[in-house]
Design an enzyme around this catalytic site. Sequence first.
Site, mmCIF file in Angstrom:
data_model
loop_
_atom_site.group_PDB
_atom_site.id
_atom_site.type_symbol
_atom_site.label_atom_id
_atom_site.label_comp_id
_atom_site.label_asym_id
_atom_site.label_seq_id
_atom_site.Cartn_x
_atom_site.Cartn_y
_atom_site.Cartn_z
ATOM 1 N N ARG A 59 0.824 -1.219 0.000
ATOM 2 C CA ARG A 59 0.000 0.000 0.000
ATOM 3 C C ARG A 59 0.856 1.267 0.000
ATOM 4 O O ARG A 59 0.551 2.227 -0.700
ATOM 5 C CB ARG A 59 -0.949 -0.043 1.214
ATOM 6 C CG ARG A 59 -1.877 1.126 1.421
ATOM 7 C CD ARG A 59 -2.671 1.628 0.223
ATOM 8 N NE ARG A 59 -3.272 0.621 -0.589
ATOM 9 C CZ ARG A 59 -3.470 0.772 -1.900
ATOM 10 N NH1 ARG A 59 -3.134 1.902 -2.527
ATOM 11 N NH2 ARG A 59 -4.012 -0.199 -2.607
ATOM 12 N N LYS A 104 4.274 40.468 -4.575
ATOM 13 C CA LYS A 104 2.835 40.606 -4.802
ATOM 14 C C LYS A 104 2.354 41.964 -4.288
ATOM 15 O O LYS A 104 3.127 42.749 -3.747
ATOM 16 C CB LYS A 104 2.102 39.457 -4.107
ATOM 17 C CG LYS A 104 2.581 38.085 -4.575
ATOM 18 C CD LYS A 104 1.701 36.980 -4.057
ATOM 19 C CE LYS A 104 2.234 35.627 -4.554
ATOM 20 N NZ LYS A 104 1.426 34.505 -4.087
#
Lengths: 295, 295, 295, 295, 295, 295
Positions: free
Chosen positions: E107, E174
């Site tokens: 898994r 930004k």
Amino acid sequence: MTHPPLLGVLPPPLIARAVDAALAEDLGTCGDITTDATIPAGAVARATFGARKAGVVSGLEVAAAAFHALDRSIVFDALVGEGQQAVPGAVVARVAGPARALLTGERVALNFLSHMSGIATLTRRYVDAIGGTGARIADTRKTTPGLRAFEKYAVRCGGGTNHRSGLHDAILIKDNHIVAAGGVGPALAAARAAAGHMVKIEVEVGDLEELRAALAYPVDAVLLDNMAPPLLAEAVKIVGGRVLTEASGGVTLETVRAIAETGVDIISVGALTHSAPILDIGLDFEPVPAPTMVC
Amino acid sequence: MTHPPLLGVLPPPLIARAVDAALAEDLGTCGDITTDATIPAGAVARATFGARKAGVVSGLEVAAAAFHALDRSIVFDALVGEGQQAVPGAVVARVAGPARALLTGERVALNFLSHMSGIATLTRRYVDAIGGTGARIADTRKTTPGLRAFEKYAVRCGGGTNHRSGLHDAILIKDNHIVAAGGVGPALAAARAAAGHMVKIEVEVGDLEELRAALAYPVDAVLLDNMAPPLLAEAVKIVGGRVLTEASGGVTLETVRAIAETGVDIISVGALTHSAPILDIGLDFEPVPAPTMVC
Amino acid sequence: MTHPPLLGVLPPPLIARAVDAALAEDLGTCGDITTDATIPAGAVARATFGARKAGVVSGLEVAAAAFHALDRSIVFDALVGEGQQAVPGAVVARVAGPARALLTGERVALNFLSHMSGIATLTRRYVDAIGGTGARIADTRKTTPGLRAFEKYAVRCGGGTNHRSGLHDAILIKDNHIVAAGGVGPALAAARAAAGHMVKIEVEVGDLEELRAALAYPVDAVLLDNMAPPLLAEAVKIVGGRVLTEASGGVTLETVRAIAETGVDIISVGALTHSAPILDIGLDFEPVPAPTMVC
Amino acid sequence: MTHPPLLGVLPPPLIARAVDAALAEDLGTCGDITTDATIPAGAVARATFGARKAGVVSGLEVAAAAFHALDRSIVFDALVGEGQQAVPGAVVARVAGPARALLTGERVALNFLSHMSGIATLTRRYVDAIGGTGARIADTRKTTPGLRAFEKYAVRCGGGTNHRSGLHDAILIKDNHIVAAGGVGPALAAARAAAGHMVKIEVEVGDLEELRAALAYPVDAVLLDNMAPPLLAEAVKIVGGRVLTEASGGVTLETVRAIAETGVDIISVGALTHSAPILDIGLDFEPVPAPTMVC
Amino acid sequence: MTHPPLLGVLPPPLIARAVDAALAEDLGTCGDITTDATIPAGAVARATFGARKAGVVSGLEVAAAAFHALDRSIVFDALVGEGQQAVPGAVVARVAGPARALLTGERVALNFLSHMSGIATLTRRYVDAIGGTGARIADTRKTTPGLRAFEKYAVRCGGGTNHRSGLHDAILIKDNHIVAAGGVGPALAAARAAAGHMVKIEVEVGDLEELRAALAYPVDAVLLDNMAPPLLAEAVKIVGGRVLTEASGGVTLETVRAIAETGVDIISVGALTHSAPILDIGLDFEPVPAPTMVC
Amino acid sequence: MTHPPLLGVLPPPLIARAVDAALAEDLGTCGDITTDATIPAGAVARATFGARKAGVVSGLEVAAAAFHALDRSIVFDALVGEGQQAVPGAVVARVAGPARALLTGERVALNFLSHMSGIATLTRRYVDAIGGTGARIADTRKTTPGLRAFEKYAVRCGGGTNHRSGLHDAILIKDNHIVAAGGVGPALAAARAAAGHMVKIEVEVGDLEELRAALAYPVDAVLLDNMAPPLLAEAVKIVGGRVLTEASGGVTLETVRAIAETGVDIISVGALTHSAPILDIGLDFEPVPAPTMVC
């Protein structure tokens, strides 16, 4: 602690991890057996960090964290800012709190502070030596294993600038890369194709021929390796401002000004981080009162 | 690697952890983007570690571990033993294997090797300076944070001896401890009562009066702090061989012989670990063949 | 928590790491699913740590840390000091705060406290058994993996003293070392040459012949291994106070007084840390009010 | 090592982490200074793990890992299987390889092996004491902090079965949970709603009234707390096989058979992991040859 | 595994750490109790990784490491290279070795492989959608916490390129930065002064006015935020090739081609790493033989 | 944060570790070089987490921890509870404090919050799709490596239930186990014998024959693998409520209701954790004032 923009901030988790590792070295599994045996548990103390020599301070936040990892009630006051000059005898910081924790944390705090201030101080000497030229002093990846973040921060405290952080954040193509890739052209093409658009590319060249070959391709910077000032000056002229120029190799406090005067943009100096002596800083305690004075 | 008894062995898990931390600094999350872009995956290479200056070698095992953490198939052959002198130009070790891993691990391997060899080399200079006296050169706790085990091992490679490892494994009573405990007698009594029977006790004294006070109690060693040679000689005479004597403070290569000739047993030198310049060692690659040469 | 000098202080980072590891075992990735399902988020509770049997308390600080790792607002008040006797039924400490965190942290806190108090209690029984003799009870390196610092601290809480912390902080030469080194003389010479000046050296001897051989060289202590009291007494007489004497092997509560009366300085007992049953301590909650009571 | 299904496999990363932590305690930053000083680097040795008393073996894989962490070339051969009985004097395992690594790893290997075998041995005594009844002996969460996986594995080696691993993998509702939830019905409803479908639910009851109340709701098991055998028998009768029954509290080797004969399914015993004395196992070296034998 | 230059190499210590963390989640302290109970210890098995759908493979090396962490003897053979297309039903890799370790590691291996291949597959769809234009598809910092290195590598496997690794290796200014710095000019000046010479600077602009303001200063790239294709085209024209242009915001498989055709250099797509469904890959075992077959 | 019982509590040490790892990815060794260069050290800011789309919120506590790891003075106020629906445009939480730390922590906080909320949102869609049936939606072990605790918690926030945590806490017997054990009977017997009494056992069956074989033995649940609704209904009828029934394989939002209407108890859906797109949440800053506004 307040940091001016040029210094940046050491990520708090980095500080915590480094301080823990250093304390673990000193405390082992038994702690500070001298202090625990002789200092009453309730005793409090005060002490001052004093610069024994002139230098540039770096690492106060890490020193404070060393004490706080032992006792969060300790008060740490910085009197000289990060990146500022301390004159001999200057009180750099004051610390107060439980006497045991102060004595136990002393050496770890000093080891960080004097190591980082030593690097800042040496950096400042290089920066001062090239004052008035347009060049900047940069560090290298020749750092003490495990302390790169702290040492590169100390270089900034000394007025220097940082070269790439590691192999991961910028491309620096050396002769082996060029030979293996089949020439500087293929090497640069491969690098440009593989790297993200925010990654800069620098190419190391050893002579003017290699320089001219590299300049035929788009690069961001050229590392002029081990060139004497006259050759450097010629190289700078050839580059003509098209890309950044970096001088590297054999740079000392004696030679650095001549190198800077060739017009190179960056001079990288491994010694800043691999061979800086510490700045001698001591922690002077006001005597811890005798037990009759405590509790 | 084979270690003679005086050097001891760096615990393998310590090496693994330090190498991992250093590689993490250099590789970040993207790895060596220059090498990955330009060196063919199947290319192999050879390189030699060359001493650029004379010095004492220390840290070959750590250098080897840096490569093995990247690729277990790399072959690392030491040609100069740990603690041995390398002349300028000497080939210290040979390394061979996948070219990418060799180029990627180069800097971490060199950073350990040159830092540790630098400490070993400086230690050897102090040891040589006191040749013929009975004194030994010892390190201190003024080590680079996170690297104490490696630096104390390097001191041993240089012919020095180790002072205590940290606050946890021996008692060193200084003035603050004495004042807080109410005198050297109570301090020593408290220390002796608290410490296990395998823990040694040393007391720092600043003058002959303090020395005489300390010697009235059972101690294992006295640290004669910042005494000039004449005073040291007098102190040694007072001690008369009853306990170990250690000189500390202001020791330089210029002053160390005079200090040793006072007859002290141990001379501790913080500079061994806090201010040793690296030993300049380089890694010289045989050129990595161009891609047409590689499958 | 206030510690008298003989107990020392468990380094806070050690406590934090051990508590985290123990909580991780209990919480896995889902946490305390019983408590989370049944206890209202806002409920608060009070509880008392009660000694079910008489014993010596050790580990309150670690127990407190287990709760604080889950919720910093929990109040933990110690009513019996570290290293003090608790009578059966005694309230050792009080704890109050968010009910969920108290129930979730209960077992980890108790596992540390009852294990450490068990060691302190057994140590005290040995210490009491030799009352009036000059001998001291010491631990060994036969500790539970991962908990050496905590167990050695618990031994101190019980009135015992600590043997060396590990292989790294003192020298104990056993028969294999002697054979490999070519005799007790070469072994001691090698040890003395390799060890720092703050490291003590002990030699294990199995009979009087070996004892005499060892005493011909400078050692700090002799470990008299598995000798019956009459032989021990003879050995002590031979040593004549020149070095520390330690008895080891087959020590039980029944035999320890006879051993102590031989005049040995130290009696080391592996069982203190490898076979001490816990001290039975429980956490008694005042019932957590039903949900209608809790807003 | 081959494990029969009932024992399961200790996850390799768990073993590696625990062994590393234990070695770190013993090696500190200087390693095994006795062995490094006295044993020639090239010496090889052989030794056998011998059971000094009868007992059940557990932890050989961890012991082997302790040596392999120091030197991967060490050969470790188990002669008695995990979970098997060793008679006094039995050779449990053989180990051979570099003498230094064998001597350095000896104590860590033995500390795991004797601790785990002690738990397996005590478990087997409980299992044997109830032979022929249908009951099973189970452990609890009263484990040594940091070693739960190893101790629960040792319980399986002794023939016991494991109760839940921690707070995270099964629900056990106690009185505080019931009161806070407003009764056993609401507590069970809350638990069933919150838990995944693969999680079992057990309710602790202290008397028959509580038992009957609990049985009115769907549960997987009832923990019959601190009931004397006659009461237990009555409780078992009331349950009538509808759910699993577990007896807990005050179980000793003297009382366990009477408890088992009441017909309970599970008897949980905290002492298996919190108070098991070690199984005395020693490591007997064939003498390490003197240096003249080793070149 | 052999990686072409464009993919680079995942640093081995990163792989080891991530695999260990994932195995710890699955194994807890008891390991794989189903497999340990039902599969004989000596059983061996073979299995194949099969692609259930078409997609691009990424993460085989990590899948292999998951098995090797459990048992180093497992053989893992990749049949489809990293970054290559697998058709539905294709056998991607073969694995053989001890049956227990294969079942236990299945898994974790699949979780890495299918997650990383899912990202590579989605990336490839974006790359294919803009085929023939000059634009490149880039990732963002919107990655799954703890897996950034793996996800950015998977983007490269899919034919994409990496934006900056984190906040540390490139500057992206930004609007908040611009306002706080007092305008785009001061912000850029501050950034340029603080950053090393190998650090690129990008400025985010929201309209053409902001774009023109930014272009008045030296920048390396402009991020054209949330502009529709016509506006983007105009912006690209204004830039005129002087700096790199990046389109960002609202990019989908439906809109990406129109965006690419505006001439932007880079199109960054957060969904590559934050919303890629897995590539469905299964592990098909040849049946593990019944115990009678296995000795 | 207050959690209703069905959600449970994420263990605080798990949160701390995951947040540290995510911050380390973003900060590297240089930190947030953009913010440090442009935002004054003393600036403060406010921002709101806004849901761009409708969804179920999960992970606010982790988001808060990301900021607190950078600066403990940051105030984080949740306005929408864990597991509650947020409408598009809803303000999910407010955050205020030092501007630098807010900007630096933004992405890590959002990456956790949007990933976990994405899983909660997808889970809720499945839960809503089967409203009125008695079935429950469960997750699987197909989780993102390293984030299982967070993803399983998010599933609970979405109204789902958790399947087993890992291989360690419940038994799920698949075909390979059955073949290797020699049949479903021996496999179940082996599992029952090896597992603790608090461990549930589920058996995977692929058709009605296998179902009937499994039901001949005591099991807690049957996993009906990849059966179409009519077959499922028949299987549910055969089981007749004796054990829990779980449907698995090929479940989508289109098929899930028909599956639920067959009467199965549990429907497990791997896509909940392996393929959920994020919930789009943004952090909207009130503009950070220009430097003239700040001290």
